[in-house]
Scaffold this motif. Structure first.
Motif, PDB file in Angstrom:
ATOM      1  N   GLU A 158      42.575  61.927   7.834  1.00  0.00           N
ATOM      2  CA  GLU A 158      43.267  63.212   7.887  1.00  0.00           C
ATOM      3  C   GLU A 158      42.279  64.370   8.018  1.00  0.00           C
ATOM      4  O   GLU A 158      42.566  65.371   8.695  1.00  0.00           O
ATOM      5  CB  GLU A 158      44.134  63.407   6.638  1.00  0.00           C
ATOM      6  CG  GLU A 158      45.270  62.406   6.485  1.00  0.00           C
ATOM      7  CD  GLU A 158      46.290  62.467   7.620  1.00  0.00           C
ATOM      8  OE1 GLU A 158      46.254  63.423   8.420  1.00  0.00           O
ATOM      9  OE2 GLU A 158      47.125  61.548   7.714  1.00  0.00           O
ATOM     10  N   GLU A 161      41.455  64.578  11.595  1.00  0.00           N
ATOM     11  CA  GLU A 161      42.560  65.125  12.377  1.00  0.00           C
ATOM     12  C   GLU A 161      42.660  66.640  12.224  1.00  0.00           C
ATOM     13  O   GLU A 161      43.010  67.351  13.169  1.00  0.00           O
ATOM     14  CB  GLU A 161      43.874  64.445  11.967  1.00  0.00           C
ATOM     15  CG  GLU A 161      43.943  62.988  12.413  1.00  0.00           C
ATOM     16  CD  GLU A 161      45.288  62.339  12.111  1.00  0.00           C
ATOM     17  OE1 GLU A 161      46.188  63.052  11.622  1.00  0.00           O
ATOM     18  OE2 GLU A 161      45.433  61.130  12.365  1.00  0.00           O
ATOM     19  N   ILE A 162      42.332  67.145  11.031  1.00  0.00           N
ATOM     20  CA  ILE A 162      42.304  68.596  10.837  1.00  0.00           C
ATOM     21  C   ILE A 162      41.211  69.221  11.696  1.00  0.00           C
ATOM     22  O   ILE A 162      41.412  70.255  12.345  1.00  0.00           O
ATOM     23  CB  ILE A 162      42.082  68.948   9.351  1.00  0.00           C
ATOM     24  CG1 ILE A 162      43.369  68.681   8.555  1.00  0.00           C
ATOM     25  CG2 ILE A 162      41.657  70.407   9.179  1.00  0.00           C
ATOM     26  CD1 ILE A 162      43.236  68.936   7.079  1.00  0.00           C
ATOM     27  N   SER A 165      42.447  69.432  15.156  1.00  0.00           N
ATOM     28  CA  SER A 165      43.813  69.928  15.306  1.00  0.00           C
ATOM     29  C   SER A 165      43.868  71.235  16.096  1.00  0.00           C
ATOM     30  O   SER A 165      42.980  72.089  16.004  1.00  0.00           O
ATOM     31  CB  SER A 165      44.443  70.148  13.932  1.00  0.00           C
ATOM     32  OG  SER A 165      45.711  70.741  14.043  1.00  0.00           O
ATOM     33  N   LYS A 169      49.277  72.902  14.970  1.00  0.00           N
ATOM     34  CA  LYS A 169      49.435  71.660  14.211  1.00  0.00           C
ATOM     35  C   LYS A 169      48.637  71.667  12.904  1.00  0.00           C
ATOM     36  O   LYS A 169      48.696  70.706  12.134  1.00  0.00           O
ATOM     37  CB  LYS A 169      48.979  70.469  15.063  1.00  0.00           C
ATOM     38  CG  LYS A 169      49.899  70.124  16.219  1.00  0.00           C
ATOM     39  CD  LYS A 169      51.176  69.484  15.720  1.00  0.00           C
ATOM     40  CE  LYS A 169      52.030  68.972  16.856  1.00  0.00           C
ATOM     41  NZ  LYS A 169      53.266  68.318  16.365  1.00  0.00           N
ATOM     42  N   GLU A 172      50.558  71.270   9.550  1.00  0.00           N
ATOM     43  CA  GLU A 172      51.088  69.911   9.411  1.00  0.00           C
ATOM     44  C   GLU A 172      49.987  68.938   8.993  1.00  0.00           C
ATOM     45  O   GLU A 172      50.189  68.104   8.099  1.00  0.00           O
ATOM     46  CB  GLU A 172      51.704  69.463  10.733  1.00  0.00           C
ATOM     47  CG  GLU A 172      52.267  68.050  10.700  1.00  0.00           C
ATOM     48  CD  GLU A 172      52.837  67.610  12.038  1.00  0.00           C
ATOM     49  OE1 GLU A 172      53.040  66.395  12.220  1.00  0.00           O
ATOM     50  OE2 GLU A 172      53.082  68.478  12.898  1.00  0.00           O
ATOM     51  N   GLU A 173      48.824  69.048   9.641  1.00  0.00           N
ATOM     52  CA  GLU A 173      47.720  68.146   9.317  1.00  0.00           C
ATOM     53  C   GLU A 173      47.179  68.408   7.910  1.00  0.00           C
ATOM     54  O   GLU A 173      46.806  67.472   7.196  1.00  0.00           O
ATOM     55  CB  GLU A 173      46.592  68.296  10.346  1.00  0.00           C
ATOM     56  CG  GLU A 173      46.984  67.935  11.773  1.00  0.00           C
ATOM     57  CD  GLU A 173      47.387  66.481  11.936  1.00  0.00           C
ATOM     58  OE1 GLU A 173      47.191  65.683  10.999  1.00  0.00           O
ATOM     59  OE2 GLU A 173      47.927  66.137  13.005  1.00  0.00           O
ATOM     60  N   ASP A 176      49.439  66.691   5.545  1.00  0.00           N
ATOM     61  CA  ASP A 176      49.168  65.252   5.532  1.00  0.00           C
ATOM     62  C   ASP A 176      47.961  64.930   4.654  1.00  0.00           C
ATOM     63  O   ASP A 176      47.937  63.918   3.947  1.00  0.00           O
ATOM     64  CB  ASP A 176      48.926  64.740   6.953  1.00  0.00           C
ATOM     65  CG  ASP A 176      50.189  64.756   7.807  1.00  0.00           C
ATOM     66  OD1 ASP A 176      51.286  64.884   7.243  1.00  0.00           O
ATOM     67  OD2 ASP A 176      50.052  64.653   9.043  1.00  0.00           O
ATOM     68  N   LEU A 177      46.951  65.808   4.706  1.00  0.00           N
ATOM     69  CA  LEU A 177      45.755  65.600   3.884  1.00  0.00           C
ATOM     70  C   LEU A 177      46.095  65.679   2.403  1.00  0.00           C
ATOM     71  O   LEU A 177      45.687  64.820   1.610  1.00  0.00           O
ATOM     72  CB  LEU A 177      44.692  66.638   4.238  1.00  0.00           C
ATOM     73  CG  LEU A 177      43.454  66.650   3.338  1.00  0.00           C
ATOM     74  CD1 LEU A 177      42.702  65.327   3.419  1.00  0.00           C
ATOM     75  CD2 LEU A 177      42.528  67.806   3.717  1.00  0.00           C
TER      76      LEU A 177
END
Length: 238
Positions: A158, A161-162, A165, A169, A172-173, A176-177
């Protein structure tokens, strides 16, 4: 109940008469947290007072419902009494035929329109606590990591992904983290809510000590503030 009836009566308090379930719900949540705070401070006198404040919320909601012809305080007490007896058949019933706590709760969910394993996890819960409860409910169905390695790897995923990102988004990321961190802490056998409360308490204690140690604290450079922080931290760890 008599006091609340008087307050809600035609010759009572304008503020109390104006309240609804929705308007006092935030106070109900706040009072529950104040009970928890008093318990954490191990202050029996405050625990008593805060429990009284919380009980008032139950009485308030019940009075609003009674006026609407929905239920009374006696109905609330009867409902929880029935539930406690139903969920403890080994105490109040036949221990030999007791289906077990989880089976009883699952049966109760079957009686509702929403039969998901996640049903009943209140939307009004603080997000951290709700994340933990959702994860625990999912785990009961077998949908869970076998150990802490899975959620630990998920945190790393995660974070990446951040970093990659797009702006639209990012929130959202980031969510998720946070969800992954709750999962990891849960798999370590810790209470995420309690551990974050402890971290908040530690930060507040250290920050206040840092402010007291440095005159005109806001005017210091970040390097000077960081030096004070390290000094406070070192003092605590000696």
């Amino acid at each position: 109940m008599a006091i609340m009836a008087r307050l809600r009566g035609s010759d009572g308090c304008d503020w109390d008469r104006a309240q609804t379930f929705a308007t006092i719900a935030p106070y109900t949540i706040e009072e529950a947290y104040e009970v928890a705070d008093a318990i954490e401070r191990n202050d029996p006198a405050d625990i008593k007072d805060e429990l009284g404040d919380l009980l008032l919320q139950v009485v308030f909601h019940s009075r609003i419902a009674e006026e609407a012809g929905q239920f009374t305080l006696a109905d609330v007490v009867a409902s929880i009494s029935d539930k406690m007896e139903r969920r403890h058949p080994h105490i109040f019933g036949d221990a030999a035929t007791s289906p077990g706590w989880e089976a009883i709760k699952a049966s109760e969910r079957d009686d509702r329109s929403d039969t998901s394993a996640l049903a009943g996890v209140a939307l009004a819960l603080p997000a951290l606590l709700r994340a933990e409860k959702l994860q625990k409910r999912a785990a009961r169905t077998g949908f869970d990591w076998p150990d802490a390695d899975g959620p630990r790897a998920k945190i790393i995923e995660e974070l990446e992904e951040i970093a990659q990102s797009s702006p639209d988004k990012l929130a959202e990321e980031a969510g998720d983290l946070l969800f992954a961190v709750v999962n990891y802490v849960r798999h370590l056998g810790l209470d995420p809510e309690a551990t974050l409360r402890a971290a908040n308490k530690k930060f507040e204690r250290r920050f206040r000590a840092m402010e007291a140690a440095g005159p005109a604290f806001p005017t210091l450079t970040l390097e000077q503030q960081e030096a004070l922080w390290r000094g406070v931290k070192d003092t605590e760890q000696r």
